[in-house]
Design a protein around this motif. Structure first.
Motif, PDB file in Angstrom:
ATOM      1  N   GLN A  81       0.463  56.195  26.079  1.00  0.00           N
ATOM      2  CA  GLN A  81       0.567  56.136  24.627  1.00  0.00           C
ATOM      3  C   GLN A  81       1.784  55.361  24.136  1.00  0.00           C
ATOM      4  OE1 GLN A  81      -0.065  59.962  22.664  1.00  0.00           O
ATOM      5  NE2 GLN A  81      -1.295  60.693  24.376  1.00  0.00           N
ATOM      6  N   GLU A  82       2.588  54.873  25.063  1.00  0.00           N
ATOM      7  CA  GLU A  82       3.765  54.097  24.672  1.00  0.00           C
ATOM      8  C   GLU A  82       3.367  52.689  24.226  1.00  0.00           C
ATOM      9  OE1 GLU A  82       6.823  55.162  24.477  1.00  0.00           O
ATOM     10  OE2 GLU A  82       6.499  57.146  25.381  1.00  0.00           O
ATOM     11  N   LYS A  83       4.227  52.073  23.424  1.00  0.00           N
ATOM     12  CA  LYS A  83       4.004  50.693  23.010  1.00  0.00           C
ATOM     13  C   LYS A  83       4.272  49.767  24.194  1.00  0.00           C
ATOM     14  CE  LYS A  83       5.295  51.463  18.180  1.00  0.00           C
ATOM     15  NZ  LYS A  83       6.222  51.074  17.085  1.00  0.00           N
ATOM     16  N   PRO A  84       3.614  48.603  24.203  1.00  0.00           N
ATOM     17  CA  PRO A  84       3.836  47.661  25.306  1.00  0.00           C
ATOM     18  C   PRO A  84       5.322  47.346  25.485  1.00  0.00           C
ATOM     19  CG  PRO A  84       2.023  46.925  23.927  1.00  0.00           C
ATOM     20  CD  PRO A  84       2.639  48.093  23.209  1.00  0.00           C
ATOM     21  N   GLY A  85       5.790  47.489  26.707  1.00  0.00           N
ATOM     22  CA  GLY A  85       7.190  47.209  27.006  1.00  0.00           C
ATOM     23  C   GLY A  85       8.097  48.415  26.907  1.00  0.00           C
ATOM     24  N   CYS A  87       7.244  51.560  27.959  1.00  0.00           N
ATOM     25  CA  CYS A  87       6.986  52.505  29.049  1.00  0.00           C
ATOM     26  C   CYS A  87       7.768  52.075  30.291  1.00  0.00           C
ATOM     27  CB  CYS A  87       5.498  52.558  29.359  1.00  0.00           C
ATOM     28  SG  CYS A  87       5.091  53.645  30.743  1.00  0.00           S
ATOM     29  N   THR A  88       8.623  52.968  30.756  1.00  0.00           N
ATOM     30  CA  THR A  88       9.408  52.676  31.956  1.00  0.00           C
ATOM     31  C   THR A  88       8.741  53.233  33.208  1.00  0.00           C
ATOM     32  OG1 THR A  88      10.717  54.690  31.567  1.00  0.00           O
ATOM     33  CG2 THR A  88      11.581  52.597  30.696  1.00  0.00           C
ATOM     34  N   GLN A  89       8.106  54.387  33.061  1.00  0.00           N
ATOM     35  CA  GLN A  89       7.419  54.999  34.204  1.00  0.00           C
ATOM     36  C   GLN A  89       6.444  56.042  33.695  1.00  0.00           C
ATOM     37  OE1 GLN A  89      10.000  56.823  37.053  1.00  0.00           O
ATOM     38  NE2 GLN A  89       8.370  57.284  38.505  1.00  0.00           N
ATOM     39  N   CYS A  90       5.187  55.922  34.069  1.00  0.00           N
ATOM     40  CA  CYS A  90       4.192  56.903  33.647  1.00  0.00           C
ATOM     41  C   CYS A  90       3.058  56.921  34.652  1.00  0.00           C
ATOM     42  CB  CYS A  90       3.661  56.579  32.243  1.00  0.00           C
ATOM     43  SG  CYS A  90       2.492  55.207  32.186  1.00  0.00           S
ATOM     44  N   ASP A  91       2.046  57.728  34.367  1.00  0.00           N
ATOM     45  CA  ASP A  91       0.894  57.833  35.245  1.00  0.00           C
ATOM     46  C   ASP A  91      -0.373  57.546  34.451  1.00  0.00           C
ATOM     47  OD1 ASP A  91      -0.271  58.302  37.741  1.00  0.00           O
ATOM     48  OD2 ASP A  91      -0.757  60.373  37.221  1.00  0.00           O
ATOM     49  N   GLY A  92      -0.224  56.697  33.415  1.00  0.00           N
ATOM     50  CA  GLY A  92      -1.359  56.378  32.563  1.00  0.00           C
ATOM     51  C   GLY A  92      -1.704  54.906  32.600  1.00  0.00           C
ATOM     52  N   LEU A  93      -2.963  54.602  32.322  1.00  0.00           N
ATOM     53  CA  LEU A  93      -3.406  53.221  32.269  1.00  0.00           C
ATOM     54  C   LEU A  93      -2.748  52.491  31.108  1.00  0.00           C
ATOM     55  CD1 LEU A  93      -7.239  53.639  32.880  1.00  0.00           C
ATOM     56  CD2 LEU A  93      -5.656  52.431  34.388  1.00  0.00           C
ATOM     57  N   HIS A  94      -2.336  51.280  31.318  1.00  0.00           N
ATOM     58  CA  HIS A  94      -1.790  50.451  30.253  1.00  0.00           C
ATOM     59  C   HIS A  94      -2.948  49.643  29.665  1.00  0.00           C
ATOM     60  CE1 HIS A  94       2.580  50.619  31.955  1.00  0.00           C
ATOM     61  NE2 HIS A  94       2.156  51.768  31.460  1.00  0.00           N
ATOM     62  N   LEU A  95      -3.591  50.254  28.664  1.00  0.00           N
ATOM     63  CA  LEU A  95      -4.764  49.666  28.039  1.00  0.00           C
ATOM     64  C   LEU A  95      -4.749  49.907  26.539  1.00  0.00           C
ATOM     65  CD1 LEU A  95      -7.821  50.615  30.320  1.00  0.00           C
ATOM     66  CD2 LEU A  95      -6.924  48.328  29.931  1.00  0.00           C
ATOM     67  N   PRO A 113      -2.615  45.702  26.320  1.00  0.00           N
ATOM     68  CA  PRO A 113      -3.370  45.167  27.461  1.00  0.00           C
ATOM     69  C   PRO A 113      -4.873  45.420  27.377  1.00  0.00           C
ATOM     70  CG  PRO A 113      -1.421  46.359  28.196  1.00  0.00           C
ATOM     71  CD  PRO A 113      -1.587  46.656  26.748  1.00  0.00           C
ATOM     72  N   HIS A 114      -5.651  44.442  27.827  1.00  0.00           N
ATOM     73  CA  HIS A 114      -7.107  44.554  27.899  1.00  0.00           C
ATOM     74  C   HIS A 114      -7.594  44.361  29.330  1.00  0.00           C
ATOM     75  CE1 HIS A 114      -8.570  43.907  23.482  1.00  0.00           C
ATOM     76  NE2 HIS A 114      -7.462  44.631  23.516  1.00  0.00           N
ATOM     77  N   GLN A 144     -14.452  60.836  27.036  1.00  0.00           N
ATOM     78  CA  GLN A 144     -14.729  62.257  26.957  1.00  0.00           C
ATOM     79  C   GLN A 144     -13.659  63.120  27.626  1.00  0.00           C
ATOM     80  OE1 GLN A 144     -18.627  61.939  28.735  1.00  0.00           O
ATOM     81  NE2 GLN A 144     -17.978  63.004  30.587  1.00  0.00           N
ATOM     82  N   ASN A 145     -12.634  62.462  28.185  1.00  0.00           N
ATOM     83  CA  ASN A 145     -11.579  63.214  28.857  1.00  0.00           C
ATOM     84  C   ASN A 145     -10.203  63.084  28.215  1.00  0.00           C
ATOM     85  OD1 ASN A 145     -12.388  64.504  31.697  1.00  0.00           O
ATOM     86  ND2 ASN A 145     -13.660  62.692  31.367  1.00  0.00           N
ATOM     87  N   ASP A 146      -9.882  61.926  27.674  1.00  0.00           N
ATOM     88  CA  ASP A 146      -8.551  61.680  27.131  1.00  0.00           C
ATOM     89  C   ASP A 146      -8.494  62.081  25.662  1.00  0.00           C
ATOM     90  OD1 ASP A 146      -6.080  60.759  26.333  1.00  0.00           O
ATOM     91  OD2 ASP A 146      -6.237  58.847  27.390  1.00  0.00           O
ATOM     92  N   PRO A 147      -7.769  63.155  25.305  1.00  0.00           N
ATOM     93  CA  PRO A 147      -7.714  63.611  23.918  1.00  0.00           C
ATOM     94  C   PRO A 147      -7.064  62.605  22.978  1.00  0.00           C
ATOM     95  CG  PRO A 147      -6.100  64.771  25.271  1.00  0.00           C
ATOM     96  CD  PRO A 147      -6.975  63.999  26.207  1.00  0.00           C
ATOM     97  N   TYR A 148      -6.341  61.644  23.514  1.00  0.00           N
ATOM     98  CA  TYR A 148      -5.699  60.605  22.713  1.00  0.00           C
ATOM     99  C   TYR A 148      -6.724  59.689  22.041  1.00  0.00           C
ATOM    100  CZ  TYR A 148      -2.880  56.337  21.908  1.00  0.00           C
ATOM    101  OH  TYR A 148      -2.274  55.234  21.372  1.00  0.00           O
ATOM    102  N   LEU A 149      -7.926  59.608  22.604  1.00  0.00           N
ATOM    103  CA  LEU A 149      -8.916  58.649  22.128  1.00  0.00           C
ATOM    104  C   LEU A 149      -9.798  59.194  21.009  1.00  0.00           C
ATOM    105  CD1 LEU A 149     -10.016  57.201  25.589  1.00  0.00           C
ATOM    106  CD2 LEU A 149      -8.471  56.152  23.922  1.00  0.00           C
ATOM    107  N   LEU A 150     -10.136  60.470  21.036  1.00  0.00           N
ATOM    108  CA  LEU A 150     -11.068  61.024  20.059  1.00  0.00           C
ATOM    109  C   LEU A 150     -10.332  61.686  18.891  1.00  0.00           C
ATOM    110  CD1 LEU A 150     -13.863  62.777  22.146  1.00  0.00           C
ATOM    111  CD2 LEU A 150     -14.006  60.632  20.889  1.00  0.00           C
TER     112      LEU A 150
END
Length: 238
Positions: A81-85, A87-95, A113-114, A144-150
């Motif tokens: 959920q971080e803005k591009p640039g 995020c220093t370390q996470c376990d999420g897709l950069h999309l 990112p796309h 259907q899994n990531d609450p950030y999207l819905l």
């Protein structure tokens, strides 16, 4: 064999709006494989990948789960959920979230990112065992899994007697004004329910960035989400 069957089931569920009743899923598996009961059992009861809504039909002849049980695909993978640039370390897709939801209006000019094939995203997908999924399959899984999207369903709209329930924001509410039990698949009032069972013009604005196909399938996406998260609330008198 277990890994092969697991990947087949995940892909099959993703290709069918994220879920299938066990009877149809078992038929699809049988068209390609002969699977030992203990292998199928270990795959279906892998809590990190599968959620099951138990059906009402009785078990017959050593069945693992009832034929009308709904089998839903799940994952712990999320979008950063971080803005591009930032995020220093996470376990999420950069999309880009709107890319995942189906309709990013910025296209190649988007700052987010796309690409699923960037070294970071490719490594993360491999770590989660999802690198074999197509883009379409992965996005169904994430939706259907990531609450950030819905968008969140307004809990206040689902309480009270007014046209907006007890939501004080009425038409300016940023949450979805839809019957929660309808989306969960257990509204007992049907067409006579005083809560909305359709996404109105205001609700459509909340789904900015969603493709028409995903908007059309919102009922299934939310139902799957509720099954996965176990947030099925006890029925209340409307």
């Amino acid at each position: 064999m277990t890994e092969i069957i697991s990947k087949f089931i995940i892909k099959t569920l993703c290709d069918n709006q994220g879920s299938l009743d066990f009877k149809r899923l078992d038929e699809k598996i049988g068209q390609s494989f002969t699977v030992a009961t203990e292998v199928l059992r270990s795959v279906l009861f892998d809590d990190g990948k599968i959620a099951i809504q138990e059906g009402r039909q009785k078990l017959v002849g050593g069945q693992i789960i009832s034929p009308d049980s709904l089998v839903v695909v799940k994952t712990n993978l999320r979008i950063c959920q971080e803005k591009p640039g930032d995020c220093t370390q996470c376990d999420g897709l950069h999309l880009c979230r709107y890319f995942v939801c189906g309709e990013c209006t910025f296209g190649h000019k988007c700052k987010n990112p796309h690409s699923l094939t960037s070294p970071y995203n490719a490594a993360l997908l491999r770590r989660y065992g999802l690198h074999d999924l197509t883009e379409r399959q992965l996005f169904q899984l994430l939706l259907q899994n990531d609450p950030y999207l819905l968008p969140e369903i307004c809990p206040h709209y689902n309480k009270g007697n007014g046209p907006y329930g007890c939501c004080k924001f009425t038409t300016s509410c940023t949450k979805l004004h839809v019957c929660q039990h309808y989306l969960q698949g257990d509204c007992k009032f049907g067409s006579s329910c005083k809560r909305a069972h359709k996404i109105d013009a205001h609700g459509t604005k909340i789904f900015n960035g969603f493709s028409q196909e995903n908007i059309k399938n919102l009922h299934e996406i939310y139902r799957n989400k509720f099954i996965i998260t176990g947030q099925r609330e006890r029925r209340c008198i409307s």
